[in-house]
Motif scaffolding. Structure first.
Motif, PDB file in Angstrom:
ATOM      1  N   TYR A 258     -15.573  12.748 -32.358  1.00 43.54           N
ATOM      2  CA  TYR A 258     -15.331  11.402 -32.903  1.00 43.54           C
ATOM      3  C   TYR A 258     -16.489  10.455 -32.581  1.00 43.54           C
ATOM      4  CZ  TYR A 258     -10.475  12.339 -34.212  1.00 43.54           C
ATOM      5  OH  TYR A 258      -9.342  12.831 -34.810  1.00 43.54           O
ATOM      6  N   ALA A 269     -10.438   7.353 -31.138  1.00 40.40           N
ATOM      7  CA  ALA A 269     -10.124   8.763 -30.922  1.00 40.40           C
ATOM      8  C   ALA A 269      -8.832   8.920 -30.136  1.00 40.40           C
ATOM      9  CB  ALA A 269     -11.282   9.447 -30.193  1.00 40.40           C
ATOM     10  N   LEU A 321     -15.215  10.263 -39.828  1.00 40.28           N
ATOM     11  CA  LEU A 321     -13.939   9.819 -39.280  1.00 40.28           C
ATOM     12  C   LEU A 321     -12.753  10.198 -40.171  1.00 40.28           C
ATOM     13  CD1 LEU A 321     -12.406   8.392 -37.054  1.00 40.28           C
ATOM     14  CD2 LEU A 321     -12.832   6.214 -38.233  1.00 40.28           C
TER      15      LEU A 321
END
Length: 432
Positions: A258, A269, A321
């Protein structure tokens, strides 16, 4: 309900013995957190933190082999009483550590105890469960595993800003929980299935010796490695080790992916990981409902498809993401329908009582070693070619799911939870 009745309740046995899964997961997550908190006080470098983490993993593997074997030879209750005491000593030593040497010794004790406790405790659960709920109760241990992860993350959120003091608090809490587990485990009787099998083994050997007949020890390790049980040992061991690569990457390197690869933050995260854990518990509920029915493999097939989709998305569209979020949420379902929970069920069904914990210990150790080896190169692969990393995990998962779909279901179950059937099998295997 009296203490004696409580001790015989399958759910009571499952929760008390299954705390092995809670404590195992807590030990792993706590060590990853506390070593960072100990960094300044003990002048820990990135290399030393990695070495301490590897030490814990190695000792879990050693403990699984030794504990599983001892549990088959000397009984479930006796072994998991000793291992939980060792866990307490390791956690206390880590909480009170004043030198890196004390940290190392504490991790040796903690890792060995966590690894040794797991196969013996799950064997106890499966042997105490009614036939129509055996898979359900064994699968429930994974809920406790998730609980261990969430508990340590919650503690980390509370004491994470306290430095080394926060780390000491985390280990002290684990020691306190383990002490409570020791007290609760005094209510558990020995596994009747194991006790009956052990008695038959002893009597069969004595009878063979008295008659001058050649015999083999049905409980010897060679009987596991040189019999039809080597096939499920290889099949289930390969499934667990290969499928665990996805779970290990998701668990051990999610923060790295992440932050370092997708350019997100630790806070984001963490929120995604919490959502993943909550979804995972829902998936485990579905697994528990299906595993003892004719729909078990349907659930497995859905889980397998979701796992391949989860890791295939970033392999195709790139690692960012949104794709990592989809991976986390899809794998929360897929991994719990076609991952470690079903491994735990197969590891009980396919092996006889006198080899059940030994076989599981061997498979757990093998899986830990494979995971540790792959973890050494995962960060480099993620930095150099993250899409290639996810493609490799997708391919490995496809192999594992093929083993679970087409090989393992063809293997005959041991089916010796019935003491009479187990006794007959042991007698036949004793005389050469």
């Amino acid at each position: 309900m009296s203490d004696r009745q409580s001790a015989r309740s399958p759910w009571w046995v499952t929760i008390v013995a299954g705390m092995a899964s809670f404590l195992d997961a807590a030990a792993i997550v706590a060590t990853g957190t506390v070593l960072v908190l100990y960094r300044d006080e003990f002048d820990l470098t990135a290399d030393s933190i990695g070495q301490f983490s590897a030490l814990l993993t190695a000792m879990i593997a050693v403990g699984a082999i030794v504990g599983g074997r001892l549990g088959d030879r000397y009984g479930r209750r006796r072994v998991f009483t000793v291992t939980i005491i060792m866990y307490v000593l390791g956690a206390i030593l880590l909480a009170a550590a004043t030198t890196p040497v004390m940290i190392a010794i504490g991790l040796v004790l903690l890792g060995f105890a966590a690894g040794a406790d797991l196969p013996v405790s799950i064997a106890m659960i499966s042997e105490s469960a009614p036939a129509d709920r055996r898979g359900k109760l064994v699968s429930f241990t994974h809920v406790l595993w998730v609980g261990g992860i969430l508990a340590v993350n919650a503690m980390g959120a509370i004491v994470g800003g306290m430095g080394a003091t926060g780390g000491r608090i985390i280990y002290a809490v684990l020691a306190a929980i383990a002490i409570i587990v020791i007290l609760l485990r005094t209510t558990l009787p020995e596994s009747e299935t194991w006790a009956a099998a052990q008695q038959t083994r002893t009597e069969s050997i004595a009878t063979a010796r008295a008659s001058g007949s050649a015999f083999r020890d049905a409980g010897a390790l060679s009987s596991l490695l040189r019999s039809r049980y080597i096939v499920p040992l290889v099949a289930v061991g390969l499934f667990y080790a290969i499928s665990n690569l996805a779970a290990n990457t998701n668990g051990q390197f999610s923060q790295y992916l992440y932050v370092e690869v997708a350019g997100s933050t630790v806070q984001t995260a963490s929120l995604i990981n919490i959502a993943q854990a909550i979804i995972g518990i829902g998936a485990l509920y579905i697994t528990m409902r299906l595993v003892d029915t004719r729909y078990r493999m349907l659930g497995f097939s859905i889980g397998a498809a979701l796992t391949l989709l989860a890791y295939g998305i970033p392999a195709i569209v790139g690692v960012n993401l949104p794709s990592l979020m989809l991976t986390a949420l899809l794998f929360a379902f897929g991994g719990n329908l076609a991952g470690e929970p079903i491994f735990k069920v197969w590891s009980q069904e396919l092996f006889p009582t006198l080899h059940r914990a030994s076989a599981q210990g061997i498979m757990i150790a093998f899986t830990r070693i494979v995971a540790a080896a792959v973890a050494l190169v995962t960060p480099a692969l993620a930095s150099a070619g993250p899409q290639a990393l996810f493609a490799a995990i997708t391919a490995a998962s496809a192999v594992a799911m093929a083993i679970g779909l087409f090989w393992i279901p063809r293997i005959a179950k041991s089916d010796d939870f019935d003491p009479a059937a187990a006794a007959d099998k042991i007698k036949k295997e004793t005389i050469v």
